[in-house]
Design an enzyme around this catalytic site. Structure first.
Site, short mmCIF file in Angstrom:
data_model
loop_
_atom_site.label_atom_id
_atom_site.label_comp_id
_atom_site.label_asym_id
_atom_site.label_seq_id
_atom_site.Cartn_x
_atom_site.Cartn_y
_atom_site.Cartn_z
N ARG A 36 0.83 -1.22 0.00
CA ARG A 36 0.00 0.00 0.00
C ARG A 36 0.86 1.26 0.00
O ARG A 36 0.47 2.28 -0.58
CB ARG A 36 -0.94 0.00 1.21
CG ARG A 36 -2.13 -0.95 1.02
CD ARG A 36 -3.11 -0.88 2.15
NE ARG A 36 -4.37 -1.53 1.78
CZ ARG A 36 -5.40 -1.68 2.58
NH1 ARG A 36 -5.33 -1.23 3.82
NH2 ARG A 36 -6.50 -2.28 2.16
N LYS A 197 -20.92 -16.64 0.47
CA LYS A 197 -22.32 -16.36 0.82
C LYS A 197 -23.02 -15.41 -0.15
O LYS A 197 -22.48 -14.37 -0.51
CB LYS A 197 -22.39 -15.77 2.23
CG LYS A 197 -21.95 -16.75 3.31
CD LYS A 197 -22.12 -16.13 4.69
CE LYS A 197 -21.81 -17.14 5.79
NZ LYS A 197 -22.02 -16.56 7.13
N GLY A 377 -13.78 -3.02 0.79
CA GLY A 377 -15.14 -2.51 0.93
C GLY A 377 -15.51 -1.48 -0.12
O GLY A 377 -16.63 -1.49 -0.64
#
Length: 396
Positions: A36, A197, A377
């Site tokens: 990063r 999921k 996210g």
């Protein structure tokens, strides 16, 4: 593009408040993975080369508005100097007199690293007073932290309203890649969505079926779609309470003209371990005492046909239990084909999400993808069609 970049800014003699994501792993006080940090180096180099002074704003961990010494950014100083090739000065606050003094003392060619923004409770509350104090420290605001752009925090949203604002080079590359994949893509567009999921990717699937031409579903969530069609998936990971939702997504896809590709054959085993005895069976022939751990060769061949006919690919999630060989075969095969098509100029490929990046690296395919997003996210929320506060704040 609908936002300013560094190219739109006059940087000479300017103090540039640069929001970065350098939330890197640290072991015994030493950075163990500087990926990063290296990814923001081009923005820092650009600001320095054009006579500006980079002042780094960043978070680290989750101190929840408290000063937590173990979450200080100070230990990152040596890794930042190594990656940037320039001296980095550390200041133990990101606002107030200490920060103002550090900015005033900054010499040409130096970089200032301010302390963890999340040491202040106002950061995660998007507090305008904290943002105003930060704004005192700079002339220009530059956000290079796409991975934090889905959060409306003082250093990502409120601060951008108070100064001339632009995207850094990493943010610019990320937004350009995602806009090319979902905003104005070359068609046909294929999305590969895997993972465990359906429930965690409901909004994502709902948005994608209206934007892509082909949706390939793999991993544990494919079992839920199979079960929704009345197929017995044995002891496989499956959200039986989500089967009606799976049917709704399939109906929505049909209305939108999006073709969904589900496994037609599967690799099953009775143990979840590396090298477990396994067999390939039709998707509707999973033994009652076995579990589906990967897509089979016929499914991989069907995926290959879809990829070969596509112009754009967006990928999130593995096709099977990729961490455990031989159940990485479908993910590896599809990833390697996508990489080869990209390398030959026949495909634009964008991928993101932690498991996705790990799977593509394991397959040796990541280096040939058009763009790999390091944002978890934020990448998912963009794919879900949501407005990201940190990006919206940069809009012209």
């Amino acid at each position: 593009m609908g936002w300013n970049t560094l190219d739109d800014m006059e940087l000479a003699g300017k103090r540039v408040l640069l929001r970065v994501d350098i939330n890197v792993p640290v072991d015994n006080g030493v950075v163990s993975d500087d990926t990063r940090i290296r990814r923001v180096a081009p923005t820092v180099a650009d600001i320095l080369a054009r006579g500006g002074s980079p002042i780094l704003l960043a978070h680290f961990g989750r101190p929840k508005g408290q000063v937590v010494p173990e979450m200080s950014l100070r230990p990152l100083q040596p890794a930042l100097e190594a990656a940037f090739g320039a001296p980095v000065v550390f200041c133990a606050d990101c606002r107030g007199p200490a920060a103002e003094a550090a900015v005033a003392a900054l010499q040409d060619g130096e970089i200032l690293l301010l302390e963890n923004t999340r040491f202040h409770p106002g950061e995660e509350k998007n507090d305008t007073d904290l943002a105003a104090e930060m704004a005192q420290l700079g002339d220009i605001y530059c956000n290079d932290a796409f991975s934090a752009a889905h959060r409306a925090h003082a250093s990502t949203e409120a601060l951008a309203q108070l100064l001339p604002a632009c995207a850094g080079r990493l943010m610019q590359a990320e937004l350009s890649a995602l806009e090319g994949a979902l905003g104005q893509p070359k068609r046909p567009v294929t999305a590969v969505v895997g993972g465990a999921k359906v429930s965690s990717k409901l909004e994502l699937l709902g948005n994608l079926v209206e934007k892509v031409d082909h949706l390939v579903i793999g991993g544990g969530m494919a079992n839920t779609f199979l079960a929704a069609q009345g197929i017995d998936v044995g002891k496989s990971l499956c959200e039986h309470d989500m089967t009606s939702t799976a049917l709704e997504i399939m109906a929505k896809a049909q209305t939108a003209g999006c073709k969904i590709l589900l496994p037609t054959d599967v690799v099953v085993a009775r143990e979840f371990k590396a090298g477990a005895v396994n067999q390939t069976v039709a998707a509707d022939a999973c033994p009652a005492d076995a579990m589906i751990l990967d897509a089979g060769p016929a499914t991989v061949a069907a995926m290959a046909d879809v990829l070969a006919s596509s112009q754009t690919l967006i990928w999130n999630g593995p096709m099977g239990a990729f961490e455990i060989p031989p159940f990485d075969a479908a993910t590896n095969a599809a990833a390697q084909q996508a990489a080869a098509l990209t390398k030959s100029g026949d495909l634009i490929s964008v991928a993101g999400g932690g498991d996705t990046v790990a799977a593509l690296n394991q397959a040796g395919a990541a280096k040939d993808f058009s763009y790999i997003s390091t944002a978890g996210g934020a990448f998912l929320e963009w794919m879900e069609g949501k407005t990201l506060p940190g990006v919206a704040a940069l809009t012209r």
